[in-house]
Design a protein around this motif. Structure first.
Motif, PDB file in Angstrom:
ATOM      1  N   CYS A   1     -62.868 -13.267 -35.137  1.00  0.00           N
ATOM      2  CA  CYS A   1     -63.536 -12.302 -34.263  1.00  0.00           C
ATOM      3  C   CYS A   1     -62.670 -11.049 -34.190  1.00  0.00           C
ATOM      4  O   CYS A   1     -61.471 -11.132 -33.923  1.00  0.00           O
ATOM      5  CB  CYS A   1     -63.722 -12.893 -32.876  1.00  0.00           C
TER       6      CYS A   1
ATOM      7  N   CYS B   1     -61.355 -10.862 -30.146  1.00  0.00           N
ATOM      8  CA  CYS B   1     -60.402 -11.800 -29.547  1.00  0.00           C
ATOM      9  C   CYS B   1     -59.554 -12.519 -30.597  1.00  0.00           C
ATOM     10  O   CYS B   1     -58.582 -13.173 -30.256  1.00  0.00           O
ATOM     11  CB  CYS B   1     -61.137 -12.828 -28.675  1.00  0.00           C
TER      12      CYS B   1
ATOM     13  N   CYS C   1     -67.028 -17.476 -30.387  1.00  0.00           N
ATOM     14  CA  CYS C   1     -66.151 -17.173 -29.256  1.00  0.00           C
ATOM     15  C   CYS C   1     -67.006 -16.649 -28.108  1.00  0.00           C
ATOM     16  O   CYS C   1     -68.205 -16.499 -28.234  1.00  0.00           O
ATOM     17  CB  CYS C   1     -65.114 -16.138 -29.664  1.00  0.00           C
TER      18      CYS C   1
ATOM     19  N   CYS D   1     -66.942 -13.702 -26.817  1.00  0.00           N
ATOM     20  CA  CYS D   1     -67.084 -12.238 -26.774  1.00  0.00           C
ATOM     21  C   CYS D   1     -68.547 -11.839 -26.856  1.00  0.00           C
ATOM     22  O   CYS D   1     -69.298 -12.402 -27.634  1.00  0.00           O
ATOM     23  CB  CYS D   1     -66.344 -11.593 -27.923  1.00  0.00           C
TER      24      CYS D   1
HETATM   25 ZN    ZN Z   1     -64.236 -13.017 -29.796  1.00  0.00          ZN
END
Ligand code: ZN
Ligand code: ZN
Length: 168
Positions: A133, A136, A145, A147
């Motif tokens: 990602c 992150c 994730c 996000c």
């Molecule tokens: Zn992420």
């Protein structure tokens, strides 16, 4: 390693084989972490109607880093290279032409040079690696994730405006 060619240089149809180790110091792939053993070239130089052709099978076991997720993994490279050997390689305009060294040829240098010219490779730990990602840094192969998708700044401003209106 200099391979002596004097027995085949004037003898069409003849060939001489070789096996050598390459200088790993010269071989710096982008994404290469370490070699797992010696890098070798096995091959033959053949005189075909007066033209000397070198064929080399290179084998390299190495640990490389995935171009997407950065994880190290084992990789075996086994490319085959062919080259033409000429006494006057200086005048040649092809990359695949290499000079003779008197009645011989530096076979490890030829194989190293072919491998170096072939180094713009990218390595993937698996063909569908999802990578990390960008926000992150989580390895997305292990699942998504938390996000949110990056929000367009204009949309963010509009969202803020709506929040302000609701607060009034
Ligand atoms: Zn992420
Ligand atoms: Zn990967």
């Amino acid at each position: 390693m200099i391979l002596d060619l004097h027995e085949i240089i004037e003898a069409p149809g003849k060939s001489v084989s070789f096996r050598c180790e390459l200088d790993r110091e010269r071989l710096a792939f982008p994404g290469l972490e370490a070699f797992a053993g010696p890098v070798t070239a096995t091959g033959v130089v053949k005189n075909t109607a007066g033209v000397l052709t070198l064929t080399a099978d290179v084998e390299a076991d190495m640990t490389v880093l995935c171009d997407r997720c950065g994880k190290p993994f084992e990789k075996r490279l086994s490319p085959r290279y062919t080259a033409t050997l000429q006494a006057d390689a200086e005048d040649a305009d092809s990359e695949n032409v290499f000079p003779l060294d008197g009645d011989g040829v530096d076979v490890s240098d030829v194989a190293e040079t072919c491998l170096i010219l072939d180094m713009d490779r990218k390595f993937l730990c698996r063909p569908d690696c999802k990578g990390l990602c960008p926000v992150c840094g989580k390895d997305l192969n292990d699942g998504p994730c938390g996000c949110k998708k990056e929000i367009d700044p204009r949309m963010a401003a509009l969202g803020q405006l709506l929040d302000d209106i609701q607060e009034v």
